[in-house]
Design a protein around this motif. Sequence first.
Motif, PDB file in Angstrom:
ATOM      1  N   ALA A  41      31.707  52.664  21.130  1.00 26.93           N
ATOM      2  CA  ALA A  41      32.837  52.131  20.443  1.00 26.93           C
ATOM      3  C   ALA A  41      32.044  50.644  20.457  1.00 26.93           C
ATOM      4  N   PHE A  42      31.711  50.236  19.588  1.00 25.59           N
ATOM      5  CA  PHE A  42      32.053  48.411  19.462  1.00 25.59           C
ATOM      6  C   PHE A  42      31.842  47.617  17.958  1.00 25.59           C
ATOM      7  N   THR A  43      32.243  46.404  17.550  1.00 23.76           N
ATOM      8  CA  THR A  43      32.392  45.567  17.162  1.00 23.76           C
ATOM      9  C   THR A  43      31.846  44.288  17.442  1.00 23.76           C
ATOM     10  N   SER A  47      30.959  35.902  16.946  1.00 20.61           N
ATOM     11  CA  SER A  47      29.964  35.297  17.757  1.00 20.61           C
ATOM     12  C   SER A  47      30.296  36.203  18.903  1.00 20.61           C
ATOM     13  N   ARG A  48      31.349  36.944  19.427  1.00 18.65           N
ATOM     14  CA  ARG A  48      31.736  38.199  19.986  1.00 18.65           C
ATOM     15  C   ARG A  48      31.089  39.833  19.051  1.00 18.65           C
ATOM     16  N   ILE A  49      30.976  40.526  20.503  1.00 18.27           N
ATOM     17  CA  ILE A  49      31.222  42.073  20.676  1.00 18.27           C
ATOM     18  C   ILE A  49      32.474  42.772  20.888  1.00 18.27           C
ATOM     19  N   VAL A  50      33.230  42.737  20.526  1.00 22.33           N
ATOM     20  CA  VAL A  50      34.343  43.703  20.832  1.00 22.33           C
ATOM     21  C   VAL A  50      34.120  45.711  21.069  1.00 22.33           C
ATOM     22  N   MET A  51      34.669  45.627  22.310  1.00 19.43           N
ATOM     23  CA  MET A  51      34.822  46.823  22.364  1.00 19.43           C
ATOM     24  C   MET A  51      36.134  47.470  23.372  1.00 19.43           C
ATOM     25  N   CYS A  52      36.679  48.517  22.812  1.00 18.83           N
ATOM     26  CA  CYS A  52      38.033  49.032  23.404  1.00 18.83           C
ATOM     27  C   CYS A  52      37.863  50.173  23.765  1.00 18.83           C
ATOM     28  N   THR A  53      38.880  49.679  24.871  1.00 20.06           N
ATOM     29  CA  THR A  53      39.151  51.494  26.219  1.00 20.06           C
ATOM     30  C   THR A  53      40.575  51.704  26.420  1.00 20.06           C
ATOM     31  N   SER A  54      40.870  52.481  27.065  1.00 19.05           N
ATOM     32  CA  SER A  54      41.866  53.003  27.240  1.00 19.05           C
ATOM     33  C   SER A  54      42.306  52.467  28.859  1.00 19.05           C
ATOM     34  N   LYS A  55      43.939  52.079  28.696  1.00 20.76           N
ATOM     35  CA  LYS A  55      44.092  51.497  30.349  1.00 20.76           C
ATOM     36  C   LYS A  55      43.897  51.895  31.161  1.00 20.76           C
ATOM     37  N   GLU A 100      40.149  45.985  16.242  1.00 26.65           N
ATOM     38  CA  GLU A 100      38.514  46.022  16.269  1.00 26.65           C
ATOM     39  C   GLU A 100      38.234  47.827  16.529  1.00 26.65           C
ATOM     40  N   TYR A 101      39.139  47.996  16.823  1.00 29.13           N
ATOM     41  CA  TYR A 101      38.967  50.103  17.300  1.00 29.13           C
ATOM     42  C   TYR A 101      39.167  50.330  16.469  1.00 29.13           C
ATOM     43  N   LEU A 102      40.134  50.126  15.131  1.00 30.67           N
ATOM     44  CA  LEU A 102      40.311  50.539  14.189  1.00 30.67           C
ATOM     45  C   LEU A 102      38.595  50.317  12.950  1.00 30.67           C
ATOM     46  N   GLN A 103      38.100  49.386  12.488  1.00 25.27           N
ATOM     47  CA  GLN A 103      37.166  48.952  12.379  1.00 25.27           C
ATOM     48  C   GLN A 103      36.136  49.713  12.839  1.00 25.27           C
ATOM     49  N   MET A 104      36.190  49.551  13.933  1.00 24.89           N
ATOM     50  CA  MET A 104      34.526  49.919  14.805  1.00 24.89           C
ATOM     51  C   MET A 104      34.545  51.451  14.535  1.00 24.89           C
ATOM     52  N   ASN A 105      35.453  52.601  14.219  1.00 28.97           N
ATOM     53  CA  ASN A 105      35.414  53.996  13.746  1.00 28.97           C
ATOM     54  C   ASN A 105      35.322  53.796  12.746  1.00 28.97           C
ATOM     55  N   GLY A 106      35.328  52.914  11.360  1.00 30.31           N
ATOM     56  CA  GLY A 106      35.074  52.776   9.984  1.00 30.31           C
ATOM     57  C   GLY A 106      33.817  53.219   9.965  1.00 30.31           C
ATOM     58  N   SER A 107      32.395  53.209  10.370  1.00 28.07           N
ATOM     59  CA  SER A 107      31.933  53.632   9.703  1.00 28.07           C
ATOM     60  C   SER A 107      30.860  55.609   9.642  1.00 28.07           C
ATOM     61  N   TYR A 108      32.280  56.210  11.402  1.00 22.87           N
ATOM     62  CA  TYR A 108      31.921  57.583  11.077  1.00 22.87           C
ATOM     63  C   TYR A 108      31.840  58.219  10.069  1.00 22.87           C
ATOM     64  N   GLN A 109      31.729  58.991   9.684  1.00 22.76           N
ATOM     65  CA  GLN A 109      31.490  59.629   8.466  1.00 22.76           C
ATOM     66  C   GLN A 109      32.476  61.258   8.335  1.00 22.76           C
ATOM     67  N   VAL A 122      44.581  58.169  17.344  1.00 18.56           N
ATOM     68  CA  VAL A 122      45.158  58.259  18.493  1.00 18.56           C
ATOM     69  C   VAL A 122      46.262  56.485  18.677  1.00 18.56           C
ATOM     70  N   ARG A 123      47.310  56.762  17.313  1.00 17.50           N
ATOM     71  CA  ARG A 123      48.468  55.848  17.175  1.00 17.50           C
ATOM     72  C   ARG A 123      49.193  56.558  18.195  1.00 17.50           C
ATOM     73  N   SER A 124      49.329  58.454  18.186  1.00 19.18           N
ATOM     74  CA  SER A 124      50.477  58.944  19.519  1.00 19.18           C
ATOM     75  C   SER A 124      49.808  59.313  20.379  1.00 19.18           C
TER      76      SER A 124
END
Length: 166
Positions: A41-43, A47-55, A100-109, A122-124
């Motif tokens: 997933a990305f947002t 100017s930039r593409i941001v993806m998030c992943t686990s550490k 960004e992680y919360l935003q990029m998943n915002g368009s899933y139904q 996610v927060r847990s």
Amino acid sequence: MQANEVTEVLNRPYSQELLARDLTRLGYVAKDGTPRNVPIAFTWTGSRIVMCTSKNAPKLASLRANPMVALTIDTEIHPPKILLVRGRAELDVVDGIPDEYLQMNGSYQMTAEQRVEWEKEVRSLYDGMVRIVVTPTWAKLIDFETTLPSAVEELVREREERRRAG
């Protein structure tokens, strides 16, 4: 490719539609030297593409060793619209869940209730994440209307030359 050329490609209407999608394919070189391509997933920040992943994601060691990446964002319709992007990944370890992680998943139904449950889960799960930030240094839009893959463009030119000569 010059920065203004990259910007021109990314500002095209089809590019903007693709940059509003949820999923890209991240291509990188793994630690063993072989290529990898993973959906993620990305947002788009403008100017930039941001993806998030686990550490603890295995791709992070590879990206630290070789930060050069290629991204593909495309459609599932015919003819496809395809945005190809290359750049350098910068890794940013953050506490908590990046916006960004919360935003990029915002368009899933999801229903509002599903969204609340998803965010709670996610927060847990994550005490922090890594933002993979790519500033595009090269971009190509293939829309099969005004642009084609370069090899196909070459074939079209050769066909036209044969027709003129024949």
